[in-house]
Enzyme design. Sequence first.
Site, PDB file in Angstrom:
ATOM      1  CE1 TYR A   1      -8.244   2.144  -9.930  1.00  0.00           C
ATOM      2  CE2 TYR A   1      -6.014   2.449 -10.759  1.00  0.00           C
ATOM      3  CZ  TYR A   1      -7.034   1.621 -10.349  1.00  0.00           C
ATOM      4  OH  TYR A   1      -6.828   0.272 -10.348  1.00  0.00           O
TER       5      TYR A   1
ATOM      6  CD  GLU B   1       0.213  -9.453   1.085  1.00  0.00           C
ATOM      7  OE1 GLU B   1      -0.640  -8.570   0.828  1.00  0.00           O
ATOM      8  OE2 GLU B   1      -0.082 -10.588   1.473  1.00  0.00           O
ATOM      9  N   PRO B   2       4.671  -5.479  -0.765  1.00  0.00           N
ATOM     10  CG  PRO B   2       6.966  -5.015  -1.005  1.00  0.00           C
ATOM     11  CD  PRO B   2       5.997  -5.975  -0.341  1.00  0.00           C
ATOM     12  N   GLY B   3       3.956  -3.526  -3.662  1.00  0.00           N
ATOM     13  CA  GLY B   3       3.821  -3.600  -5.115  1.00  0.00           C
ATOM     14  C   GLY B   3       4.310  -2.305  -5.737  1.00  0.00           C
ATOM     15  NE  ARG B   4       0.185   2.551  -6.058  1.00  0.00           N
ATOM     16  CZ  ARG B   4      -0.800   2.593  -6.964  1.00  0.00           C
ATOM     17  NH1 ARG B   4      -0.630   3.236  -8.098  1.00  0.00           N
ATOM     18  NH2 ARG B   4      -1.959   2.000  -6.720  1.00  0.00           N
TER      19      ARG B   4
ATOM     20  CB  CYS C   1     -13.969   5.752 -30.101  1.00  0.00           C
ATOM     21  SG  CYS C   1     -13.121   5.901 -31.667  1.00  0.00           S
ATOM     22  CD  GLU C   2     -14.938   4.275 -23.805  1.00  0.00           C
ATOM     23  OE1 GLU C   2     -15.471   5.012 -22.942  1.00  0.00           O
ATOM     24  OE2 GLU C   2     -15.238   3.100 -24.003  1.00  0.00           O
TER      25      GLU C   2
ATOM     26  N   GLY D   1       0.756  -1.244   0.000  1.00  0.00           N
ATOM     27  CA  GLY D   1       0.000   0.000   0.000  1.00  0.00           C
ATOM     28  C   GLY D   1       0.784   1.291   0.000  1.00  0.00           C
TER      29      GLY D   1
ATOM     30  CE1 TYR E   1      -1.805  -2.820  -8.829  1.00  0.00           C
ATOM     31  CE2 TYR E   1      -0.371  -1.067  -8.045  1.00  0.00           C
ATOM     32  CZ  TYR E   1      -1.035  -2.257  -7.831  1.00  0.00           C
ATOM     33  OH  TYR E   1      -0.925  -2.883  -6.618  1.00  0.00           O
TER      34      TYR E   1
HETATM   35  C1  LIG Z   1      -2.686  -4.994  -4.487  1.00  0.00           C
HETATM   36  C2  LIG Z   1      -2.271  -5.657  -3.228  1.00  0.00           C
HETATM   37  C3  LIG Z   1      -1.022  -5.385  -2.661  1.00  0.00           C
HETATM   38  C4  LIG Z   1      -0.059  -4.364  -3.239  1.00  0.00           C
HETATM   39  O1  LIG Z   1      -0.501  -3.063  -3.088  1.00  0.00           O
HETATM   40  P1  LIG Z   1       0.479  -1.844  -3.465  1.00  0.00           P
HETATM   41  O2  LIG Z   1      -0.319  -0.649  -3.154  1.00  0.00           O
HETATM   42  O3  LIG Z   1       0.814  -1.960  -4.898  1.00  0.00           O
HETATM   43  O4  LIG Z   1       1.690  -1.974  -2.579  1.00  0.00           O
HETATM   44  C5  LIG Z   1      -0.660  -6.089  -1.535  1.00  0.00           C
HETATM   45  N1  LIG Z   1      -1.490  -7.006  -0.974  1.00  0.00           N
HETATM   46  C6  LIG Z   1      -2.699  -7.291  -1.479  1.00  0.00           C
HETATM   47  C7  LIG Z   1      -3.547  -8.306  -0.826  1.00  0.00           C
HETATM   48  C8  LIG Z   1      -3.134  -6.629  -2.621  1.00  0.00           C
HETATM   49  O5  LIG Z   1      -4.346  -6.886  -3.127  1.00  0.00           O
END
Ligand SMILES: *Cc1c(COP(=O)(O)O)cnc(C)c1O
Length: 419
Positions: free
Chosen positions: A318, A275-278, A343-344, A240, A372
Amino acid sequence: MDHFELRDGVLHAEDIPLPRIAEEIGTPVYVYSRATLERHAQVFADALKDIPRKHIAFAIKCNPNLGVLRVLARQGYGADVVSGGELERALASGMAPQDIVFSGVGKTRAELAQGLDRGIGQFNIEHEPEGVALAEIALAKEMTAPAVLRVNPDVDAGTHAKISTGKAENKFGVGIDAAPDIFGRLAALPGLQMRGVALHIGSQLTSLDPLEAAFERVGRLVADLRAAGHSITHVDLGGGLGVPYRPEDNPPSPADYGAMVARVTKDWDVTLMFEPGRVIAGNTGVLLTEVLWVKPGATNPFVIVDAAMNDLARPALYDAYHDFVAVKPTGEQMTASIVGPVCETGDTFARDRVIDTVESGDLAVFRTAGAYGATMASTYNSRSLVPEVLVDGDRYIKVADRIAASTIMAAERVPDWID
Ligand SMILES: *Cc1c(COP(=O)(O)O)cnc(C)c1O
């Protein structure tokens, strides 16, 4: 910090001038920097140095490209997956099964069985019936599934409504007040090894306060579960953390996050999962595009680029902001709306924004597109699926092909009973 910089007036990805990629691969194309990816992975891991037992699982939904995953696997990262398809990708990238966490609000029975067959490290259970089903499937296979219960701590993450996941009205997890009873019933099932709890309250968080409030609630839950006689060895804190999209954005740093986590969890005596993503992938990529036309508008001109909402959906989904910069900036600026060919009306990247002056034929990038971005691409309007490139110093390679509309069409057929 990233490795997309101007050199002699031309934007480079590490040592590669972006016009070279545009010429050799074509546009639109995602360009990732390996050095940036490794640096972000390292900075995040370093930020957790005071946490004695931990596991980092990259949330691969934000960038599931195999080349990207391989880079992170080599950094010791595991994966947080949300589908059977993502599970296979994590394995194909070289990640160990025990380093894979299976999240996701609607796992099928087939996916639960797949996770067991693959020997993954942890199932994050979203609600009681899913836990019961997992227990049954595991028992039939004479296995025991390591699992945690995802709880919804009911905090407002202060982010966009479509990426907020930790309010009571959101679809994720079980209410934290109901969690002790549900946990107790699941822990009694043979086939399940209930070892802790998980939470994930939303994405692109720009303040640590909601995270801290949520973690404190989960800390109290852990104490309650232990008081009820359960052995709690793992807590999954989700992802997050936000990233800067605008030059003036100043989200909390991984170091600030790590210090907060260390402080709040110091007496928990568990393995912490992340669980880092972004925060890992966001600033490691740009979407390289060519300006097709500049067309007069009622107020300001429209800059029509060859990338569209099917390639980068975040602005349409978003109202997200992506910085737009010219690959060869002249130093002059213009006010324009940046739009794609779809076309949107929603196919709009920016409205009435001050940008580098560009003309038809110029190259430009949308920055912070490594998370993303390509993963959400579609072929809407029968456009090609956008390709991806990974740069490593003075070399680069196409890590995902452009999939032509004709290839997609070849998978369709006209029924012979329509004459
Ligand atoms: C999407 C998600 C993440 C990653 O979120 P980021 O904002 O990209 O860090 C981690 N855990 C779960 C369960 C998710 O659905």
